[in-house]
Design a protein around this motif. Structure first.
Motif, PDB file in Angstrom:
ATOM      1  N   LYS A  19     -37.803   7.363  -9.241  1.00 49.89           N
ATOM      2  CA  LYS A  19     -37.853   6.935 -10.647  1.00 49.89           C
ATOM      3  C   LYS A  19     -39.068   7.561 -11.300  1.00 49.89           C
ATOM      4  O   LYS A  19     -40.045   7.904 -10.622  1.00 49.89           O
ATOM      5  CB  LYS A  19     -38.070   5.414 -10.709  1.00 49.89           C
ATOM      6  CG  LYS A  19     -36.814   4.602 -10.594  1.00 49.89           C
ATOM      7  CD  LYS A  19     -37.104   3.169 -11.024  1.00 49.89           C
ATOM      8  CE  LYS A  19     -35.868   2.295 -10.852  1.00 49.89           C
ATOM      9  NZ  LYS A  19     -36.195   0.883 -10.848  1.00 49.89           N
ATOM     10  N   ASP A  39     -41.545   6.890 -15.070  1.00 46.17           N
ATOM     11  CA  ASP A  39     -41.658   6.029 -16.249  1.00 46.17           C
ATOM     12  C   ASP A  39     -42.098   6.853 -17.456  1.00 46.17           C
ATOM     13  O   ASP A  39     -42.281   8.074 -17.373  1.00 46.17           O
ATOM     14  CB  ASP A  39     -42.587   4.838 -15.955  1.00 46.17           C
ATOM     15  CG  ASP A  39     -44.026   5.253 -15.726  1.00 46.17           C
ATOM     16  OD1 ASP A  39     -44.386   6.394 -16.089  1.00 46.17           O
ATOM     17  OD2 ASP A  39     -44.807   4.441 -15.199  1.00 46.17           O
ATOM     18  N   ALA A  72     -44.852   2.332 -20.752  1.00 47.59           N
ATOM     19  CA  ALA A  72     -44.830   2.340 -19.276  1.00 47.59           C
ATOM     20  C   ALA A  72     -45.465   1.093 -18.674  1.00 47.59           C
ATOM     21  O   ALA A  72     -45.511   0.939 -17.446  1.00 47.59           O
ATOM     22  CB  ALA A  72     -45.547   3.582 -18.753  1.00 47.59           C
ATOM     23  N   ARG A 114     -46.152  -2.245 -16.954  1.00 50.73           N
ATOM     24  CA  ARG A 114     -45.299  -2.987 -16.007  1.00 50.73           C
ATOM     25  C   ARG A 114     -45.697  -4.452 -16.003  1.00 50.73           C
ATOM     26  O   ARG A 114     -46.862  -4.799 -16.186  1.00 50.73           O
ATOM     27  CB  ARG A 114     -45.499  -2.441 -14.585  1.00 50.73           C
ATOM     28  CG  ARG A 114     -44.923  -1.087 -14.382  1.00 50.73           C
ATOM     29  CD  ARG A 114     -43.653  -1.057 -13.557  1.00 50.73           C
ATOM     30  NE  ARG A 114     -43.749  -1.381 -12.167  1.00 50.73           N
ATOM     31  CZ  ARG A 114     -43.566  -0.495 -11.183  1.00 50.73           C
ATOM     32  NH1 ARG A 114     -43.366   0.775 -11.429  1.00 50.73           N
ATOM     33  NH2 ARG A 114     -43.581  -0.884  -9.935  1.00 50.73           N
TER      34      ARG A 114
END
Ligand code: GLV
Ligand code: MN
Ligand code: MN
Length: 421
Positions: free
Chosen positions: A61, A63, A182, A184
Motif C-alpha cells: 500500500k 498513502d 495521510a 492515521r
C-alpha cells in the motif's frame, strides 16, 4: 515465549542480498549512495521495495504522503492493530548505504520470517518506508504526515524550498492535500520499531553490540539571510561596504562557541551558505545561512534556539545588515517508550548481546511516531562513528545482530501486548 518462537532467526544471506541490491540504487563511486527524496535513484529504490513486498506475499500500500507499506496480516483479524517496523530509503546527498536502508531490509526480513513460520501475533505487522526522512524537501515528511504533526504552513515554507518540493511531489504523483490526508488513526497502532545504525561511536567505545535508544534529540533549523548591498569589490573601501558575508561568517563562528560554552551536550551546525550575486568582484549582497541545532532536553533546545536568534540579530547589527529569518521547522526531543525499551533489552539479553542505553543525536521518524504510539529504536555500531558520508560502515555481523534483536523484540511485544505504553 513458546519454543517455536525462541528458535527464530532472520535469514542473514537473504537480508544481505536485499541490502546489496538496494545499495546499487544511486550508488556513488566512493561506496555510498546518492538518493535524495524522489530523485530517479530514490524512485527506483521505492519500486524495489514494492517488488520485494509483492514477491514475499505481503499486501502493498502507499498513502497520500508517499509512505510505502508492506503488510502481513498475522494478527487475530485483518482489522487488528498494527505494529509498524519502519525506516527510510531516501539518503542525504552523497550519503552512506546503511542509513535507513538497513532498517528497511531488516524489517522486511522480520516479516518474512514471521510469515514463513506461520507465527500468530496479537497484531498485524507493517514495514513502512517513510518519505523524506532526511529532509531534502521537508524532513520527517512522511512520518509527520502520518502522525498528524505536519502543518500546512510547513509545506508552504519547506526547508528544501518550494520549487524542490513541487518538483518532488510531481515526480511521485502526490500533492500537498494528499500529504495532509495521510494522517492515521493512532488507535489502530500498537507501536513503532526501527533498527538503525548508531551514526556515532558510543557503542564501539563501550564494546556494545546493541544500543537501546532512550530519546531522540530535538532538532530545529533556521535559514538566516543577511542582507547588505552589492558594490564593486575593488573600489568600495572595506569600511564603506555593507558586506553580507561578514554577518554570515561571524555567525558561523560564534554559534559553535555559544553551544560549547552555554549548552554543553547540544550541537549546532552551519550546513550551507549561499552567496548572492556570488562573484569574485562583487561585495556579497545576500548570504543565506542554514543553521541547525539539537538537544535531548526540551528546555535546553528552546534556550539554545532563543540564543541563536539573538546571536543572528546581534551579528546583523554589528555589520549594519538587514536580517531575514525563516524557520526550517522544529521537532521536540522524543522519549522512547519504556515498555518497548524493555522488550528490546529482553531481546538483546536473550541473544547474549551487550547493550547500552543511549540518546540518539540523529533525527528519526520514531520521533514523529512517539507522539501517537509507543515507539522504540535499536542501534547497531557504526565504524568510526561515520555517517551521512560514503565512509558509513557497519560490519554485517552487527547488522545481523540488530535484525535478530528487531525480530525478537517484535515477538516480545507480542507476548507483552497488554503492556506497551
Ligand atoms: C537525519 O538523519 C538527521 O538527523 O539529520
Ligand atoms: Mn536515517
Ligand atoms: Mn540520515
Amino acid at each position: 515465549m513458546d519454543k517455536s518462537k525462541t528458535d527464530l532467526f532472520i535469514n542473514s544471506e537473504r537480508m544481505k542480498d536485499d541490502f546489496e541490491v538496494l545499495a546499487e540504487f544511486g550508488a556513488t563511486g566512493e561506496g555510498g549512495v546518492h538518493r535524495p527524496t524522489f530523485s530517479p535513484a530514490h524512485l527506483k529504490a521505492r519500486d524495489w521495495f514494492r517488488d520485494q513486498a509483492h514477491a514475499a506475499g505481503f499486501e502493498v500500500k502507499s498513502d497520500g504522503a508517499g509512505n510505502q507499506s508492506a503488510i502481513l496480516y498475522c494478527g487475530p483479524e485483518p482489522g487488528s492493530k498494527t505494529l509498524l517496523l519502519g525506516s527510510h530509503l531516501d539518503s542525504v546527498p552523497n550519503g552512506g548505504r546503511f542509513d535507513g536502508a538497513l532498517g528497511i531490509v531488516a524489517a522486511m526480513e522480520s516479516l518474512r520470517i514471521v510469515k514463513e513460520n506461520h507465527i500468530k501475533l496479537p497484531f498485524n505487522l507493517e514495514v513502512i518506508d517513510f518519505t523524506d526522512e532526511e529532509g531534502t524537501l521537508v524532513g520527517l515528511l512522511g512520518s509527520s504526515a502520518l502522525s498528524g504533526s505536519l502543518a500546512r504552513e510547513t509545506l508552504h515554507n519547506p526547508r528544501g524550498g518550494r520549487e524542490a518540493l513541487q518538483e518532488g511531489l510531481n515526480a511521485a504523483g502526490i500533492t500537498e492535500d494528499s500529504i495532509l490526508s495521510a494522517r492515521r488513526d493512532p488507535h489502530g497502532l500498537t507501536g513503532y520499531l526501527e533498527l538503525h545504525i548508531e551514526q556515532g561511536s558510543r557503542l564501539l567505545n563501550a564494546r556494545a553490540s546493541i544500543g537501546v535508544v532512550t530519546v531522540v534529540n530535538g532538532i530545529g533549523s533556521y535559514r538566516f539571510t543577511f542582507v547588505g548591498r552589492a558594490d564593486h569589490a575593488g573600489t568600495t573601501t572595506l569600511t564603506d561596504r555593507l558586506d553580507a558575508a561578514q554577518g554570515a561568517c561571524s555567525l558561523a563562528l560564534s554559534v559553535r562557541r555559544l553551544a560549547l560554552v552555554g549548552f554543553p551536550g547540544s550541537t549546532v551546525n552551519v550546513g550551507n551558505m549561499i552567496f548572492s550575486p556570488g562573484a569574485f568582484n562583487i561585495v556579497p549582497e545576500r548570504v543565506q545561512t542554514w543553521v541547525e541545532y539539537r538537544s535531548s532536553n526540551s528546555k535546553v533546545l528552546n534556550q539554545l534556539e532563543a540564543s541563536l536568534l539573538e546571536r543572528a540579530r546581534a551579528e546583523a547589527r554589528r555589520f549594519s545588515l538587514e536580517l531575514e529569518i525563516e524557520s526550517g521547522g522544529k521537532h521536540e526531543p522524543s522519549p522512547m517508550s519504556e515498555a518497548v525499551q524493555a522488550c528490546i533489552i529482553e531481546a538483546a539479553e536473550k541473544l547474549s548481546l551487550k547493550h547500552l542505553p543511549l540518546a540518539s543525536g540523529a533525527g528519526h521518524d520514531a520521533q514523529s511516531l512517539a507522539g501517537i504510539c509507543p515507539a522504540g529504536m535499536i542501534f547497531v555500531p557504526s565504524e568510526g562513528g561515520a555517517s551521512h558520508s560514503p565512509r558509513e560502515f557497519t560490519h554485517w555481523e552487527d547488522c545481523q545482530n540488530g535484525a535478530n534483536v528487531l525480530l525478537r523484540t517484535v515477538l516480545n511485544m507480542g507476548d507483552h501486548d497488554s503492556h506497551p505504553s
